[in-house]
Design a protein around this motif. Sequence first.
Motif, PDB file in Angstrom:
ATOM      1  N   TYR A 160       5.418   1.241  -7.097  1.00 23.69           N
ATOM      2  CA  TYR A 160       4.790   2.244  -7.964  1.00 23.69           C
ATOM      3  C   TYR A 160       3.887   3.115  -7.109  1.00 23.69           C
ATOM      4  O   TYR A 160       2.842   2.676  -6.625  1.00 23.69           O
ATOM      5  CB  TYR A 160       3.977   1.568  -9.064  1.00 23.69           C
ATOM      6  N   HIS A 161       4.299   4.349  -6.873  1.00 28.27           N
ATOM      7  CA  HIS A 161       3.532   5.236  -6.002  1.00 28.27           C
ATOM      8  C   HIS A 161       3.809   6.683  -6.381  1.00 28.27           C
ATOM      9  O   HIS A 161       4.759   6.990  -7.110  1.00 28.27           O
ATOM     10  CB  HIS A 161       3.900   4.987  -4.533  1.00 28.27           C
ATOM     11  N   THR A 162       2.964   7.571  -5.876  1.00 29.25           N
ATOM     12  CA  THR A 162       3.079   8.992  -6.205  1.00 29.25           C
ATOM     13  C   THR A 162       3.750   9.794  -5.105  1.00 29.25           C
ATOM     14  O   THR A 162       3.961  10.993  -5.261  1.00 29.25           O
ATOM     15  CB  THR A 162       1.679   9.594  -6.461  1.00 29.25           C
ATOM     16  N   ASN A 163       4.076   9.150  -3.982  1.00 27.25           N
ATOM     17  CA  ASN A 163       4.688   9.866  -2.866  1.00 27.25           C
ATOM     18  C   ASN A 163       6.149  10.195  -3.132  1.00 27.25           C
ATOM     19  O   ASN A 163       6.835   9.485  -3.873  1.00 27.25           O
ATOM     20  CB  ASN A 163       4.600   9.036  -1.585  1.00 27.25           C
TER      21      ASN A 163
ATOM     22  N   TRP B  46       0.353   5.939  -2.024  1.00 26.96           N
ATOM     23  CA  TRP B  46      -0.658   6.277  -3.017  1.00 26.96           C
ATOM     24  C   TRP B  46      -0.307   5.747  -4.398  1.00 26.96           C
ATOM     25  O   TRP B  46       0.850   5.779  -4.801  1.00 26.96           O
ATOM     26  CB  TRP B  46      -0.821   7.794  -3.103  1.00 26.96           C
ATOM     27  N   ILE B  47      -1.324   5.274  -5.106  1.00 27.08           N
ATOM     28  CA  ILE B  47      -1.185   4.815  -6.483  1.00 27.08           C
ATOM     29  C   ILE B  47      -2.041   5.711  -7.373  1.00 27.08           C
ATOM     30  O   ILE B  47      -3.208   5.969  -7.061  1.00 27.08           O
ATOM     31  CB  ILE B  47      -1.632   3.350  -6.650  1.00 27.08           C
ATOM     32  N   GLN B  48      -1.465   6.173  -8.463  1.00 22.37           N
ATOM     33  CA  GLN B  48      -2.222   6.998  -9.402  1.00 22.37           C
ATOM     34  C   GLN B  48      -3.036   6.106 -10.333  1.00 22.37           C
ATOM     35  O   GLN B  48      -2.490   5.234 -11.010  1.00 22.37           O
ATOM     36  CB  GLN B  48      -1.280   7.875 -10.226  1.00 22.37           C
ATOM     37  N   VAL B  49      -4.350   6.323 -10.344  1.00 20.68           N
ATOM     38  CA  VAL B  49      -5.248   5.569 -11.221  1.00 20.68           C
ATOM     39  C   VAL B  49      -6.036   6.593 -12.026  1.00 20.68           C
ATOM     40  O   VAL B  49      -7.073   7.096 -11.586  1.00 20.68           O
ATOM     41  CB  VAL B  49      -6.194   4.652 -10.426  1.00 20.68           C
TER      42      VAL B  49
ATOM     43  N   PRO C 133      -7.319   9.951 -13.191  1.00 19.48           N
ATOM     44  CA  PRO C 133      -7.355  11.274 -12.564  1.00 19.48           C
ATOM     45  C   PRO C 133      -7.382  11.243 -11.038  1.00 19.48           C
ATOM     46  O   PRO C 133      -7.320  12.281 -10.395  1.00 19.48           O
ATOM     47  CB  PRO C 133      -8.666  11.870 -13.099  1.00 19.48           C
ATOM     48  N   ILE C 134      -7.483  10.041 -10.448  1.00 25.49           N
ATOM     49  CA  ILE C 134      -7.573   9.947  -8.991  1.00 25.49           C
ATOM     50  C   ILE C 134      -6.393   9.161  -8.431  1.00 25.49           C
ATOM     51  O   ILE C 134      -5.697   8.448  -9.164  1.00 25.49           O
ATOM     52  CB  ILE C 134      -8.892   9.281  -8.550  1.00 25.49           C
ATOM     53  N   THR C 135      -6.177   9.321  -7.129  1.00 28.56           N
ATOM     54  CA  THR C 135      -5.159   8.533  -6.443  1.00 28.56           C
ATOM     55  C   THR C 135      -5.844   7.549  -5.508  1.00 28.56           C
ATOM     56  O   THR C 135      -6.873   7.857  -4.902  1.00 28.56           O
ATOM     57  CB  THR C 135      -4.209   9.438  -5.638  1.00 28.56           C
TER      58      THR C 135
ATOM     59  N   GLN D 210      -5.427   4.778  -2.285  1.00 27.50           N
ATOM     60  CA  GLN D 210      -4.622   4.368  -1.138  1.00 27.50           C
ATOM     61  C   GLN D 210      -4.980   2.924  -0.780  1.00 27.50           C
ATOM     62  O   GLN D 210      -6.030   2.664  -0.198  1.00 27.50           O
ATOM     63  CB  GLN D 210      -4.848   5.287   0.054  1.00 27.50           C
TER      64      GLN D 210
END
Length: 405
Positions: A126-129, A136-139, A141-143, A145
């Motif tokens: 589960y990552h935003t890359n 990166w993980i989306q949490v 409003p922030i990401t 690492q």
Amino acid sequence: MSEFIEPPKRYSQPQRQETEQKVVKHKSKGISKNDIFTLGGIDIPFFAITIALLTIGLVMLFSASYPYALQNEGDSYHFFNRQLIFAVLGVAAMLFVSKINYKLLKLIIKPLWIVTYGLLALVLVYHTNNGDFKRWIQVGPITLQPSDIAKFTIIVVLAAYVAKYSNQMKSPIWGIVVPLIIIGSFCGLIYLEHHLSCTILVFCIGASIMFCGGSDWRLFALGVGVMAAIVAVVILNPEVLMNYAGERITAWLDKGFDPKGLRWQTNNSLYAIGSGGLFGVGLGNSKQKFLYVSEPQNDFIFSIVCEELGFVGAALIILLFALLFIRGIQIAMRTNDKFGSLLVIGIVSQVAVQTILNIMVVTDTIPNTGISLPFFSYGGTAIMMLLFEMGVVLSVSRKSSQVNN
């Protein structure tokens, strides 16, 4: 003067037993306020150097990032504003942590270890890359690492391990094999993220704690020799690594390889450094940041520093990093507690190695590994964790100042 010296009190056996029972009863009540908060003053030179690096880093981040931010985000202040928020929160966290007894970290080693492993495993699925990178993980409003957290976790874990088994660190098993298993578990998970630079950094952090913790220097030297041989084999045969890493080694060896692709950022970084000359073109006057150096607010921000501030400005910044490391080592050396001393060594070694690797990448001394410059490169998680770690060093400095006073 002897009349002013009170003779030692002699206690009977029942009195001694009563005193011991009171101590046991007091300890059984749990951690007292004095165990949680640390008295004594912080190390002012270390704090001042930290604030100086943070301030210069924020100024250079804005100068390097505003063209890219305007082009891609529609707001020249996009990266600066976000970094400033995290920096302010980070300074607050640093000051708060500096008041907390660093020994409390021993109480959270297991949950910290488990959470870090969990995040390193989670980011693989589960990552935003996009593409092969998984960092990166989306949490909300922030990401986040996870590798930034892993750098701190391995410092705490190894510092506690070495402090506990300090008398057995000369043993090949307890001094070499077990620490390498711990380091290898972190490095393996980070490498699966396609994050080679952080893998190297975490290994160097672990090795520095092992060496300072008393591992047999002969076995340690043998291990360094083996690692050097592996690096040589990889450089000569880059295809053994993941595609992206192998291609970057090829681009490093062959300066004419893919000039509009893999060599683009490095070539423009060198142009920026060369353009700066001795005194630079002036703050804000860089030309290479106008979409030549890709994402200049990140890994290659030092090239913009060199272009705008020149050799003299870059050398002064490097001197600040060196002073931070030296002052950290001095704090570690005057700390009687081995755990605290190794914590500081691990943290300042992280900053030093990361700085050296970043500058070597920017100057094309080593392949482009995608490693950030502490205090300068954009990244909320990174700056928060870095300032948190500075707070831990300051907490240790409070204890060491008490001892020396």
